[in-house]
Design a protein around this motif. Structure first.
Motif, PDB file in Angstrom:
ATOM      1  N   CYS A 152       0.816  -1.219   0.000  1.00 44.28           N
ATOM      2  CA  CYS A 152       0.000   0.000   0.000  1.00 44.28           C
ATOM      3  C   CYS A 152       0.849   1.268   0.000  1.00 44.28           C
ATOM      4  N   LYS A 153       2.129   1.161   0.345  1.00 43.65           N
ATOM      5  CA  LYS A 153       3.005   2.331   0.391  1.00 43.65           C
ATOM      6  C   LYS A 153       3.687   2.630  -0.945  1.00 43.65           C
ATOM      7  N   ALA A 154       3.489   1.777  -1.932  1.00 43.06           N
ATOM      8  CA  ALA A 154       4.012   2.082  -3.269  1.00 43.06           C
ATOM      9  C   ALA A 154       3.183   3.224  -3.856  1.00 43.06           C
ATOM     10  N   ASN A 155       3.829   4.156  -4.477  1.00 45.94           N
ATOM     11  CA  ASN A 155       3.177   5.339  -5.063  1.00 45.94           C
ATOM     12  C   ASN A 155       2.378   6.114  -4.016  1.00 45.94           C
ATOM     13  N   TYR A 156       2.870   6.159  -2.805  1.00 44.34           N
ATOM     14  CA  TYR A 156       2.170   6.765  -1.665  1.00 44.34           C
ATOM     15  C   TYR A 156       2.898   8.001  -1.127  1.00 44.34           C
TER      16      TYR A 156
END
Length: 193
Positions: free
Chosen positions: A85-89
């Motif tokens: 969930c922290k990818a591209n975040y």
């Protein structure tokens, strides 16, 4: 071997279910997963911190809890992808900090949150993984609840976390490995690595 190379080696060696190759292609070519930090100010708040943290969780989970009969694939999926969930975040930027020695203001690199898909934390990771490959129930539950009491739903008095931990030991193990990596293995990694 770099963190990225180690991540890819573990993933390719252990994750063989249908769709894994598409997930890996997306990670490498459509996201900042291997460059992203793991947080804005705390553990792994540096370029590549997310990959480093994922590897630390994998090693903590595997080294502490893996037993004969456990699934190498499940351990790899849960540990390596729990924070997908922290990818591209995170968005890189700068902020001004006063240098105490010189009294001068200096720009320092920083990260801010830019959540383009506000879907929660663990549940967002599960959702993103399942766009490419199917998760077993215990894997989905482990990833969903890896934050333990730090999860918003758990803080609000949700009893589902207790049921999840009671039914799926992998969820407890992943939570403990995440805590171990965050607070013991990565202590002080916000500025270096």
């Amino acid at each position: 071997m770099t963190d990225r190379e180690e991540f890819l080696q573990i993933f390719r060696q252990h994750v063989t279910r249908p769709g894994a190759d598409k997930l890996l292609y997306w990670l490498e070519n459509k996201t900042d997963f291997f460059r992203a930090p793991a947080s804005t100010r705390f553990h792994g708040a540096c370029e590549g911190g997310l990959c480093m943290h994922s590897l630390n969780v994998y090693h903590a989970l595997h080294d502490t809890f893996f037993q004969e009969g456990d699934s190498e694939e499940s351990f790899a999926i849960c540990a390596l992808l729990h924070d997908l969930c922290k990818a591209n975040y995170y968005k890189p930027g700068t902020r001004n900090v006063k240098n105490e020695a010189t009294g001068q203001w200096e720009k320092v690199p920083t990260y801010t949150v830019e959540d383009l898909f506000p879907y929660g934390h663990g549940e967002k990771s599960v959702f993103l993984i399942e766009r490419f490959m199917h998760l077993r129930v215990e894997e989905a539950v482990a990833i969903r609840w890896h934050m333990g009491g730090f999860d918003d739903a758990a803080r609000g008095g949700c009893y589902a976390i207790s049921e999840a931990y009671d039914r799926y030991p992998l969820a407890v193990k992943l939570h403990i490995a995440d805590l171990q990596a965050t607070y013991l293995m990565e202590h002080g990694t916000s500025a270096a690595r």
